[in-house]
Write a protein that holds these residues in place. Sequence first.
Motif, mmCIF file in Angstrom:
data_model
loop_
_atom_site.group_PDB
_atom_site.id
_atom_site.type_symbol
_atom_site.label_atom_id
_atom_site.label_comp_id
_atom_site.label_asym_id
_atom_site.label_seq_id
_atom_site.Cartn_x
_atom_site.Cartn_y
_atom_site.Cartn_z
ATOM 1 N N GLU A 61 11.648 -36.204 -80.451
ATOM 2 C CA GLU A 61 11.154 -35.528 -81.656
ATOM 3 C C GLU A 61 12.294 -35.271 -82.637
ATOM 4 O OE1 GLU A 61 8.573 -33.920 -84.346
ATOM 5 O OE2 GLU A 61 8.155 -35.083 -82.529
ATOM 6 N N ARG A 62 13.454 -34.869 -82.118
ATOM 7 C CA ARG A 62 14.603 -34.630 -82.997
ATOM 8 C C ARG A 62 15.043 -35.906 -83.706
ATOM 9 N NH1 ARG A 62 19.009 -30.043 -81.458
ATOM 10 N NH2 ARG A 62 17.581 -28.423 -80.753
ATOM 11 N N ALA A 97 16.468 -25.470 -72.342
ATOM 12 C CA ALA A 97 15.065 -25.743 -72.033
ATOM 13 C C ALA A 97 14.540 -24.758 -70.998
ATOM 14 C CB ALA A 97 14.904 -27.172 -71.527
ATOM 15 N N ASN A 157 11.732 -33.613 -76.476
ATOM 16 C CA ASN A 157 12.283 -32.937 -77.644
ATOM 17 C C ASN A 157 13.343 -33.777 -78.348
ATOM 18 O OD1 ASN A 157 10.675 -30.673 -77.363
ATOM 19 N ND2 ASN A 157 12.153 -29.581 -76.107
ATOM 20 N N SER A 180 13.696 -27.356 -81.039
ATOM 21 C CA SER A 180 13.282 -27.981 -79.779
ATOM 22 C C SER A 180 14.498 -28.138 -78.864
ATOM 23 C CB SER A 180 12.671 -29.373 -80.044
ATOM 24 O OG SER A 180 11.585 -29.256 -80.931
#
Length: 459
Positions: free
Chosen positions: A313-314, A168, A310, A161
């Motif tokens: 999420e990481r 990105a 992201n 991600s």
Amino acid sequence: MHVIAVSLNHNIAPVEIREKMTFDDENLPQALKTLRHSKSILENVILSTCNRTEIYVVCDQLHTGRYYTKAFLSEWFSIKQEKFASFLTIYENEAAINHLFNVACGLDSMILGETQILGQVRDAFILAQEEGTTGTIFNELFKQVVTLAKRAHYETGIDESPVSVSYAAVQLAKSIFGSLKNKRVVILGAGETSQLTAKHLQSNGVKAITVINRTYENAVQLASSLKAKALPLTHLQEAMTECDILISSTGSKQYIVTLDIVQPLIKKRKGRHLFMIDIAVPRDIDPALDELENVFLYNIDDLQKIVDDNLTERKKIAKTIEGMIVDAIAEFDTWLTTLGVVPLISALRTKALSIQAQTMSSIERKLPDLTERELKVIRKHTKSIINQMLRDPILGLKESATEPEAKQVMETFIKIFAIEEEVAREKDKQIVSKTSTESKEVKGSRSTNKQFAEIPLRP
């Protein structure tokens, strides 16, 4: 023995300190050897990157290990300790091991979960092993660290991600076009962001890149480093006629890509998608262009939302990896604890095999008519008896090594089997093996290095 990690990294140390205390690749082998010959230092690995200089050592005492490692840094870089001591972080024993696992897994990096550091840790270990500055403890520890970090990245996908704006942007382009291999890209701007974006594009298979900049010389310089094409700003409309993707990041105070430039191109492009990403602040691309047919325009806020999501999420994935590290440290601790019983096991086997050899000599004298085949069968079966008799005592010794009364159990074990002399000899051999840089372990490690170097960052 103890493990210490002395770290000078981006979290605390400013760049002006880090750049003065970076090891050159050419001098690193000598630095490893110099530190290895310092008092109290038994093993060492040096990790030197743009964001960190870290020294990992196995030492006989904590206070002398700390002292001589800092003294080595001061002498090697000709900098007084008071100039850098406040920027050092020193980890000891389990904290040092935990830090190494976190570093290799990318959990201590500027970009959470990045994979480049894993390769750097692996290379640092292999070099130290080749130079003979690692031994029993680091050979096992670094092998476990690299294996765990590789597995963590593969199983969790933490690095998949994007958490940088430039990355990105490329991932967003992939979501529109799928493969980028045959896409033509125009990069408007020649700064650091443009450079990073171009590298991400190339790593995703893009070959046709054109760099355009208001200062043509800067465009040429960036294009040269990328083996790309450079054009002056006056050729922007021409380049956009053919390109699939435009990524813009300049310092302009006004729009550079306007309706007047793009609208006449729509018919010429014959329905082909034009994907534009505006990373600049202030914006380079007129937002009105998003209304044009087959034009897809994204700005820095769109990208930042992707990055923020992201990163969240990481951070969740990092918690999973932290759990994996806890298990890995427990496994290493068990190995380290049972390492103390190795001389006892070796001594017991040595004594048992000595008895078996004496018995075979006696049999050969008393039964001289036995054939070589018959002697071979007897040797095999007497060794089998020994192995079966020793299996349970050795297993019990290994299990007791992790218990609080381990020392007392080992002393009793030595007395029961009367192996005092054999244990003393085994410990002497162990000391020689750890302190000699000319031992067979160093020679044998070169084949291990080849196998270890072949461990990929991702399968």
